[in-house]
Design an enzyme around this catalytic site. Structure first.
Site, PDB file in Angstrom:
ATOM      1  N   PHE A  18       0.835  -1.204   0.000  1.00 49.82           N
ATOM      2  CA  PHE A  18       0.000   0.000   0.000  1.00 49.82           C
ATOM      3  C   PHE A  18       0.866   1.248   0.000  1.00 49.82           C
ATOM      4  O   PHE A  18       1.888   1.307   0.688  1.00 49.82           O
ATOM      5  CB  PHE A  18      -0.867   0.070   1.264  1.00 49.82           C
ATOM      6  CG  PHE A  18      -1.761  -1.105   1.505  1.00 49.82           C
ATOM      7  CD1 PHE A  18      -3.058  -1.131   1.015  1.00 49.82           C
ATOM      8  CD2 PHE A  18      -1.316  -2.180   2.266  1.00 49.82           C
ATOM      9  CE1 PHE A  18      -3.906  -2.207   1.267  1.00 49.82           C
ATOM     10  CE2 PHE A  18      -2.147  -3.265   2.531  1.00 49.82           C
ATOM     11  CZ  PHE A  18      -3.445  -3.280   2.030  1.00 49.82           C
ATOM     12  N   ASP A  19       0.409   2.262  -0.714  1.00 53.90           N
ATOM     13  CA  ASP A  19       0.906   3.616  -0.496  1.00 53.90           C
ATOM     14  C   ASP A  19       0.263   4.126   0.797  1.00 53.90           C
ATOM     15  O   ASP A  19      -0.698   3.521   1.311  1.00 53.90           O
ATOM     16  CB  ASP A  19       0.522   4.497  -1.686  1.00 53.90           C
ATOM     17  CG  ASP A  19       0.970   5.934  -1.519  1.00 53.90           C
ATOM     18  OD1 ASP A  19       2.036   6.172  -0.928  1.00 53.90           O
ATOM     19  OD2 ASP A  19       0.225   6.838  -1.960  1.00 53.90           O
ATOM     20  N   GLY A  20       0.760   5.232   1.317  1.00 55.44           N
ATOM     21  CA  GLY A  20       0.241   5.746   2.580  1.00 55.44           C
ATOM     22  C   GLY A  20      -0.838   6.793   2.421  1.00 55.44           C
ATOM     23  O   GLY A  20      -2.043   6.494   2.485  1.00 55.44           O
TER      24      GLY A  20
END
Length: 306
Positions: free
Chosen positions: A162-164
């Site tokens: 995941f990106d944040g």
């Protein structure tokens, strides 16, 4: 008593996200719906290649083998195909030995309105509008990008990256960065290091994954997660504290500080990587299954990123 989907991790995926149907989609775009339907019906027994979401689905379904009396994962096909053309898809699912028993076929209409009745936790589709509608309704959703599966990419462990900001976390900090620059962003994060970030569209999904992981000894978990973000020190502190306050498990975290993400995504071996920015996805989609998370309708980021 009916089958309770509330107690499962429910993944809804379109047929074009599960299988590589790009040639068929070209028929639809160039020759129209009737020719598309005709092709699907005439090629009912033609097995399509694996699509971008195939590896993720296959590996998630393997988790159920550990819970024969209480499935943890439910995968549902949700497609704009009609019931007549669905036979090719369902036959292909059987040939690939995927335990997918439930489906919805909307005959060309928006499929996203059926996500809540099916208790969907994650929706993957190649249709941009369906994904946008799902995000607007508060459902974790992403638009699958084309990816050519390599046959030897085989693992029994599900790996999800995941990106944040604007994915796991809210878009609050990203808006500050985009509007006011890096220094303002870093100062804001330092001032709010002890304040947990608000949940983003994929926060609940991460929590549900953590619940499944908790059913296994740490070294035997069938799911491995990673955060791959452009943040760096000191902005990493707020992220770590937020995840701790959420009481969720995150196996690996990479604070890249602007370094390209694609090599880390490849090294992690992601079955899927979720990000909100094309600049990252253009490279990651060449080496790993990737999907774009859109912003909600009305988000400031829709205007800032134009």
């Amino acid at each position: 008593m009916g089958y309770d989907l509330n107690k499962k991790l429910v993944i809804a995926i379109s047929s074009r996200a599960l299988f590589n149907l790009e040639d068929e989609n070209k028929i639809f775009e160039e020759k129209g719906l009737d020719e598309y339907y005709k092709y699907q019906i005439e090629n009912e027994d033609l097995l399509p290649k694996k699509g971008t979401g195939f590896r993720l689905v296959r590996n998630l379904l393997r988790i159920n083998e550990d819970f024969p009396d209480d499935k943890q994962v439910e995968v549902i096909i949700m497609s704009r195909n009609n019931s007549a053309t669905s036979l090719r898809i369902t036959k292909s699912i059987e040939k690939y030995k995927l335990d997918i028993q439930r489906s919805a076929w909307s005959g060309g209409n928006d499929i996203s309105k059926y996500l809540k009745p099916f208790k969907v936790d994650l929706f993957l589709s190649a249709n941009e509008q369906d994904v946008q509608n799902a995000i607007n309704e508060g459902i974790a959703a992403a638009r699958i990008l084309p990816y050519d599966e390599i046959e030897d990419e085989n693992s029994n462990q599900v790996k999800i990256a995941f990106d944040g900001d604007a994915v796991l976390f809210s878009e609050e900090s990203e808006i500050i960065y985009k509007k006011n620059g890096l220094e303002a962003f870093l100062e804001y994060e330092k001032q709010n290091a002890l304040n947990a970030m608000q949940s983003g569209p994929f926060a609940q999904l991460l929590k549900l994954i953590s619940n499944i992981q908790a059913k296994y000894p740490h070294e035997q978990t069938p799911i491995r997660t990673a955060l791959i973000t452009a943040r760096n020190s000191p902005a990493h502190e707020r992220v770590i504290r937020t995840l701790s306050q959420w009481n969720v498990r995150l196996d690996e975290a990479f604070f890249l500080g602007g370094v390209d993400k694609y090599e880390v995504v490849k090294a992690f071996g992601a079955d899927i990587f979720f990000d909100d920015q094309d600049v990252h996805l253009e490279t990651t989609s060449k080496i790993a299954p990737s999907a774009k998370v859109p912003y909600k309708k009305g988000s400031e980021l829709n205007n800032i990123n134009k």
